[in-house]
Design a protein around this motif. Sequence first.
Motif, PDB file in Angstrom:
ATOM      1  N   GLY A  30      -2.215  -7.689  -4.738  1.00  0.00           N
ATOM      2  CA  GLY A  30      -2.318  -6.379  -4.115  1.00  0.00           C
ATOM      3  C   GLY A  30      -1.326  -6.234  -2.984  1.00  0.00           C
ATOM      4  N   TYR A  31      -1.623  -5.306  -2.089  1.00  0.00           N
ATOM      5  CA  TYR A  31      -0.714  -5.036  -0.979  1.00  0.00           C
ATOM      6  C   TYR A  31      -1.486  -4.421   0.181  1.00  0.00           C
ATOM      7  N   ILE A  32      -0.870  -4.482   1.345  1.00  0.00           N
ATOM      8  CA  ILE A  32      -1.444  -3.901   2.561  1.00  0.00           C
ATOM      9  C   ILE A  32      -0.410  -2.951   3.148  1.00  0.00           C
ATOM     10  N   PHE A  33      -0.813  -1.699   3.361  1.00  0.00           N
ATOM     11  CA  PHE A  33       0.017  -0.747   4.090  1.00  0.00           C
ATOM     12  C   PHE A  33      -0.302  -0.890   5.572  1.00  0.00           C
ATOM     13  N   ASN A  34       0.704  -1.186   6.377  1.00  0.00           N
ATOM     14  CA  ASN A  34       0.542  -1.308   7.822  1.00  0.00           C
ATOM     15  C   ASN A  34       1.045  -0.025   8.478  1.00  0.00           C
ATOM     16  N   MET A  35       0.123   0.716   9.087  1.00  0.00           N
ATOM     17  CA  MET A  35       0.462   2.001   9.704  1.00  0.00           C
ATOM     18  C   MET A  35       0.077   1.960  11.180  1.00  0.00           C
ATOM     19  N   SER A  36       0.958   1.408  12.005  1.00  0.00           N
ATOM     20  CA  SER A  36       0.624   1.207  13.417  1.00  0.00           C
ATOM     21  C   SER A  36       0.501   2.525  14.188  1.00  0.00           C
ATOM     22  N   ASN A  37       1.242   3.566  13.775  1.00  0.00           N
ATOM     23  CA  ASN A  37       1.142   4.831  14.511  1.00  0.00           C
ATOM     24  C   ASN A  37      -0.223   5.498  14.317  1.00  0.00           C
ATOM     25  N   PHE A  38      -0.961   5.115  13.257  1.00  0.00           N
ATOM     26  CA  PHE A  38      -2.326   5.608  13.059  1.00  0.00           C
ATOM     27  C   PHE A  38      -3.358   4.543  13.403  1.00  0.00           C
ATOM     28  N   ASN A  39      -2.888   3.331  13.762  1.00  0.00           N
ATOM     29  CA  ASN A  39      -3.780   2.213  14.077  1.00  0.00           C
ATOM     30  C   ASN A  39      -4.666   1.878  12.877  1.00  0.00           C
ATOM     31  N   VAL A  40      -4.037   1.854  11.673  1.00  0.00           N
ATOM     32  CA  VAL A  40      -4.769   1.688  10.416  1.00  0.00           C
ATOM     33  C   VAL A  40      -4.053   0.675   9.527  1.00  0.00           C
ATOM     34  N   LYS A  41      -4.854  -0.079   8.759  1.00  0.00           N
ATOM     35  CA  LYS A  41      -4.343  -0.918   7.679  1.00  0.00           C
ATOM     36  C   LYS A  41      -5.112  -0.550   6.423  1.00  0.00           C
ATOM     37  N   GLU A  42      -4.385  -0.274   5.348  1.00  0.00           N
ATOM     38  CA  GLU A  42      -5.013   0.046   4.066  1.00  0.00           C
ATOM     39  C   GLU A  42      -4.726  -1.094   3.102  1.00  0.00           C
ATOM     40  N   VAL A  43      -5.783  -1.754   2.652  1.00  0.00           N
ATOM     41  CA  VAL A  43      -5.666  -2.889   1.746  1.00  0.00           C
ATOM     42  C   VAL A  43      -6.004  -2.422   0.337  1.00  0.00           C
ATOM     43  N   SER A  44      -5.127  -2.710  -0.610  1.00  0.00           N
ATOM     44  CA  SER A  44      -5.370  -2.376  -2.017  1.00  0.00           C
ATOM     45  C   SER A  44      -5.302  -3.655  -2.831  1.00  0.00           C
ATOM     46  N   ILE A  45      -6.380  -3.922  -3.565  1.00  0.00           N
ATOM     47  CA  ILE A  45      -6.441  -5.072  -4.464  1.00  0.00           C
ATOM     48  C   ILE A  45      -6.450  -4.520  -5.884  1.00  0.00           C
ATOM     49  N   ILE A  46      -5.611  -5.092  -6.733  1.00  0.00           N
ATOM     50  CA  ILE A  46      -5.518  -4.635  -8.104  1.00  0.00           C
ATOM     51  C   ILE A  46      -6.050  -5.732  -9.017  1.00  0.00           C
ATOM     52  N   LYS A  47      -7.050  -5.367  -9.821  1.00  0.00           N
ATOM     53  CA  LYS A  47      -7.678  -6.321 -10.743  1.00  0.00           C
ATOM     54  C   LYS A  47      -8.113  -5.561 -11.984  1.00  0.00           C
ATOM     55  N   ASN A  48      -7.744  -6.031 -13.164  1.00  0.00           N
ATOM     56  CA  ASN A  48      -8.121  -5.419 -14.442  1.00  0.00           C
ATOM     57  C   ASN A  48      -7.780  -3.926 -14.491  1.00  0.00           C
ATOM     58  N   ASP A  49      -6.573  -3.595 -14.082  1.00  0.00           N
ATOM     59  CA  ASP A  49      -6.092  -2.205 -14.095  1.00  0.00           C
ATOM     60  C   ASP A  49      -6.919  -1.261 -13.231  1.00  0.00           C
ATOM     61  N   LYS A  50      -7.610  -1.798 -12.237  1.00  0.00           N
ATOM     62  CA  LYS A  50      -8.355  -0.985 -11.277  1.00  0.00           C
ATOM     63  C   LYS A  50      -7.870  -1.328  -9.880  1.00  0.00           C
ATOM     64  N   ARG A  51      -7.897  -0.334  -9.008  1.00  0.00           N
ATOM     65  CA  ARG A  51      -7.468  -0.542  -7.621  1.00  0.00           C
ATOM     66  C   ARG A  51      -8.680  -0.405  -6.706  1.00  0.00           C
ATOM     67  N   TYR A  52      -8.879  -1.424  -5.897  1.00  0.00           N
ATOM     68  CA  TYR A  52      -9.960  -1.437  -4.913  1.00  0.00           C
ATOM     69  C   TYR A  52      -9.315  -1.302  -3.539  1.00  0.00           C
ATOM     70  N   THR A  53      -9.739  -0.297  -2.791  1.00  0.00           N
ATOM     71  CA  THR A  53      -9.091   0.015  -1.522  1.00  0.00           C
ATOM     72  C   THR A  53     -10.068  -0.160  -0.366  1.00  0.00           C
ATOM     73  N   PHE A  54      -9.592  -0.814   0.679  1.00  0.00           N
ATOM     74  CA  PHE A  54     -10.340  -0.992   1.917  1.00  0.00           C
ATOM     75  C   PHE A  54      -9.472  -0.464   3.048  1.00  0.00           C
ATOM     76  N   VAL A  55     -10.043   0.348   3.897  1.00  0.00           N
ATOM     77  CA  VAL A  55      -9.294   0.924   5.007  1.00  0.00           C
ATOM     78  C   VAL A  55      -9.883   0.387   6.304  1.00  0.00           C
ATOM     79  N   PHE A  56      -9.023  -0.190   7.127  1.00  0.00           N
ATOM     80  CA  PHE A  56      -9.433  -0.734   8.420  1.00  0.00           C
ATOM     81  C   PHE A  56      -8.840   0.131   9.520  1.00  0.00           C
ATOM     82  N   ILE A  57      -9.710   0.804  10.246  1.00  0.00           N
ATOM     83  CA  ILE A  57      -9.292   1.669  11.342  1.00  0.00           C
ATOM     84  C   ILE A  57      -9.546   0.928  12.636  1.00  0.00           C
TER      85      ILE A  57
END
Length: 77
Positions: A30-57
């Motif tokens: 997967g991957y992590i989007f680092n967005m410091s100007n919003f103070n947010v990290k969005e984590v996306s895990i890809i497994k079996n053609d599905k994307r699971y997203t976790f957002v850390f504010i």
Amino acid sequence: MKENYAIYFMTSVVMPSIDSITLIDGDYGGYIFNMSNFNVKEVSIIKNDKRYTFVFINTEYFKDEYIKELLNTIVID
């Protein structure tokens, strides 16, 4: 001109400004989007053609080490 403005406006609203992308390797990919100007990290895990997203504010609280520990506990069947 109106069409260009509308497209630009929608892009600026829908697409966040991403400072960097961190790739996730290990049991899951997967991957992590680092967005410091919003103070947010969005984590996306890809497994079996599905994307699971976790957002850390509030990255002051959710440090990289905490997120890494949390990701190590996730089990996706």
